[in-house]
Enzyme design. Structure first.
Site, short mmCIF file in Angstrom:
data_model
loop_
_atom_site.label_atom_id
_atom_site.label_comp_id
_atom_site.label_asym_id
_atom_site.label_seq_id
_atom_site.Cartn_x
_atom_site.Cartn_y
_atom_site.Cartn_z
N TYR A 1 43.09 39.12 32.45
CA TYR A 1 43.61 40.46 32.76
C TYR A 1 43.96 41.25 31.51
O TYR A 1 45.01 41.89 31.45
CB TYR A 1 44.88 40.36 33.62
CG TYR A 1 44.75 39.53 34.86
CD1 TYR A 1 43.80 39.86 35.83
CD2 TYR A 1 45.56 38.42 35.08
CE1 TYR A 1 43.67 39.10 36.97
CE2 TYR A 1 45.43 37.65 36.22
CZ TYR A 1 44.48 38.01 37.16
OH TYR A 1 44.36 37.25 38.30
N TYR B 1 46.32 40.56 48.06
CA TYR B 1 45.61 39.92 46.94
C TYR B 1 45.32 38.48 47.32
O TYR B 1 46.24 37.75 47.73
CB TYR B 1 46.45 39.96 45.66
CG TYR B 1 45.85 39.11 44.56
CD1 TYR B 1 44.82 39.62 43.76
CD2 TYR B 1 46.27 37.80 44.35
CE1 TYR B 1 44.23 38.83 42.78
CE2 TYR B 1 45.69 37.01 43.37
CZ TYR B 1 44.67 37.52 42.59
OH TYR B 1 44.09 36.74 41.63
N ASP C 1 47.62 33.25 53.79
CA ASP C 1 47.51 32.84 52.39
C ASP C 1 48.94 32.68 51.86
O ASP C 1 49.60 33.67 51.52
CB ASP C 1 46.72 33.91 51.62
CG ASP C 1 46.58 33.57 50.14
OD1 ASP C 1 47.21 32.58 49.68
OD2 ASP C 1 45.83 34.29 49.44
N LYS D 1 49.59 27.36 43.72
CA LYS D 1 50.71 27.79 42.88
C LYS D 1 51.78 26.70 42.72
O LYS D 1 51.59 25.81 41.91
CB LYS D 1 51.30 29.09 43.41
CG LYS D 1 50.32 30.29 43.27
CD LYS D 1 50.55 31.12 42.04
CE LYS D 1 49.34 31.96 41.63
NZ LYS D 1 48.95 33.02 42.53
C1 LIG Z 1 47.49 33.46 42.83
C2 LIG Z 1 47.02 33.73 44.19
C3 LIG Z 1 45.70 33.41 44.58
C4 LIG Z 1 44.68 32.87 43.62
O1 LIG Z 1 45.01 31.63 43.10
P1 LIG Z 1 44.32 31.11 41.74
O2 LIG Z 1 44.83 29.73 41.58
O3 LIG Z 1 44.76 32.05 40.65
O4 LIG Z 1 42.85 31.17 41.96
C5 LIG Z 1 45.34 33.65 45.90
N1 LIG Z 1 46.22 34.15 46.78
C6 LIG Z 1 47.49 34.45 46.45
C7 LIG Z 1 48.42 34.98 47.49
C8 LIG Z 1 47.94 34.26 45.14
O5 LIG Z 1 49.18 34.58 44.80
#
Ligand SMILES: *Cc1c(COP(=O)(O)O)cnc(C)c1O
Length: 421
Positions: free
Chosen positions: A19, A146, A240, A269
């Site tokens: 980024y 996102y 997600d 995460k």
């Molecule tokens: C960070 C994130 C992703 C992507 O995860 P990466 O490990 O960076 O590929 C997808 N969805 C959400 C909600 C996120 O916060």
């Protein structure tokens, strides 16, 4: 100030940073050590960490219990391929994740990053219908959402708030709509679903908090509307929880606190407590059942090389031990109060649109986009690592952060935003 280490000067010209416009980005800070909620720089400075390395290090850095678990695993079995082979750490982890998630979310597919976990969820949902003889091409996704940086996950993200708006028109077109925050929003959503009925595989949403899209909050009622819409139009509901999972919102998982049951959940995460890359896509029984067949074509054809890496699974199991033994979720609740107290004075500063807090997420939203480089530099000068983006200045510290360090973070936000921008 001492000169940067040799590895910095010789290696940096060969690194492409995330980024970042490489020409104008601030030079990255060389880190030599992490500990608890501190980042130690090569020049001897020590920063209080306000971001927990993109929300992963929920127990602070270098937690001795996770470190020990990874070391023990390293001596025995660092990694084996997951095709045809399994190991204790992955199977224990799958069982424990399923026990924490609601109802019959009971099949875990491991991957190595969040984006890939979302890709797997999208692929599962698409093939769920294919296996039933239906070709459904689209997903409903939301403004402010996102879901990752790969092409398919970008296509279900809000390209306007992301860093991806130049890709508009180049990606598969999904149905990006406002979250149904009230009865009108619900009606708008229903219209879209009616118009495209038969072509929609599922609905993809970050429950309760849209993270990278600007730390935007919504109420559980929104999720109930989405569940109702998914049921009415026969769609799969994908949560997600890569950002919201593992205590961040003040509950272990947003789906459990909201009492709304998704069909597929993605996790990553904080899954390993910020030590190793790992992700999971967890499906309900009815999703798995659509793949259960004598027909080899009905299998899920996916398998990341490093899926279910044993070191990462050991770290994740150790992280779950800590959630069991220590009051992490209560700590997130306590952080909500402290963040609210600490950030409230920002409300009176010029150029601040609002201050909001949910669980261990504290946000100061500005009226206009600031000079991010200048802001980021000032935070470092104030002894804090904080990484504002767009108009959003936010804190997502380790859930274990002490009151003193937290006060240093909120104090730094107040101090930096008080200066002219
Ligand atoms: C960070 C994130 C992703 C992507 O995860 P990466 O490990 O960076 O590929 C997808 N969805 C959400 C909600 C996120 O916060």
């Amino acid at each position: 100030m001492p000169a940067p280490p040799d590895w910095y000067a010789t290696g940096l010209p060969h690194i492409w940073l995330p980024y970042a416009q490489m020409k104008t980005a601030l030079p990255p800070l060389p880190v030599v050590r992490t500990h608890d909620t501190r980042i130690h720089l090569a020049d001897g400075r020590e920063l209080v960490d306000g971001i927990a390395s993109w929300w992963t290090a929920c127990h602070g850095y270098n937690h001795p219990h996770i470190r020990q678990a990874v070391q023990d695993q390293l001596a025995v079995l660092p990694h084996v391929m997951f095709g045809g082979l399994v190991h204790e750490q992955a199977l224990r982890l799958a069982r424990r994740l399923v026990a924490l998630l609601p109802d019959d979310l009971e099949r875990v597919f491991f991957a190595d990053s969040g984006s890939v976990a979302v890709e797997v969820a999208l692929k599962m949902a698409t093939q769920f219908w294919l296996n039933k003889g239906q070709r459904r091409r689209r997903f409903v996704c939301f403004e402010g959402g996102y879901h990752g940086d790969t092409l398919a996950t970008m296509a279900v993200s809000d390209l306007d708030v992301g860093m991806h708006d130049m890709f508009k028109g180049l990606l598969p077109e999904h149905l990006c709509v406002p979250l149904p925050r009230d009865a009108d929003g619900e009606a708008v959503l229903a219209q879209v679903l009616e118009r495209h009925a038969g072509d929609i595989a599922g609905i993809v949403v970050e429950p309760l908090v849209q993270g990278a899209g600007g730390m935007l909050f919504h109420e559980t009622e929104v999720l109930r509307r989405l569940r109702a819409a998914a049921d009415r139009f026969d769609l799969l509901l994908i949560f997600d929880e890569i950002f919201t999972g593992f205590g961040r919102t003040g509950a272990m998982f947003a789906c459990a606190s909201a009492g709304v049951r998704p069909d597929i959940v993605t996790l990553s995460k904080a899954l390993t407590g910020g030590t190793l890359p790992l992700a999971a896509t967890v499906a309900r029984r009815k999703v798995f059942d659509a793949f259960w067949s004598d027909d080899p074509m009905h299998a899920l054809m996916h398998g990341p090389t490093y899926m279910a890496n044993a070191l990462a699974c050991a770290a994740a199991n150790a992280s779950l031990d800590l959630f069991e033994r220590e009051p992490r979720v209560a700590q997130a609740g306590r952080l909500e109060e402290l963040l609210m107290q600490g950030l409230a004075p920002c409300r009176d500063l010029p150029g601040v649109r609002n201050v909001r807090v949910r669980g261990a997420i504290g946000v100061v939203e500005l009226e206009t986009a600031p000079d991010l480089n200048a802001l980021r530099r000032r935070f470092v000068e104030a002894g804090a690592f904080v990484r504002p983006f767009g108009r959003t200045v936010y804190l997502t510290p380790a859930l274990t952060i002490g009151e003193e360090d937290l006060a240093r973070l909120t104090g730094a936000v107040l101090q930096v935003l008080r200066e002219p921008r």
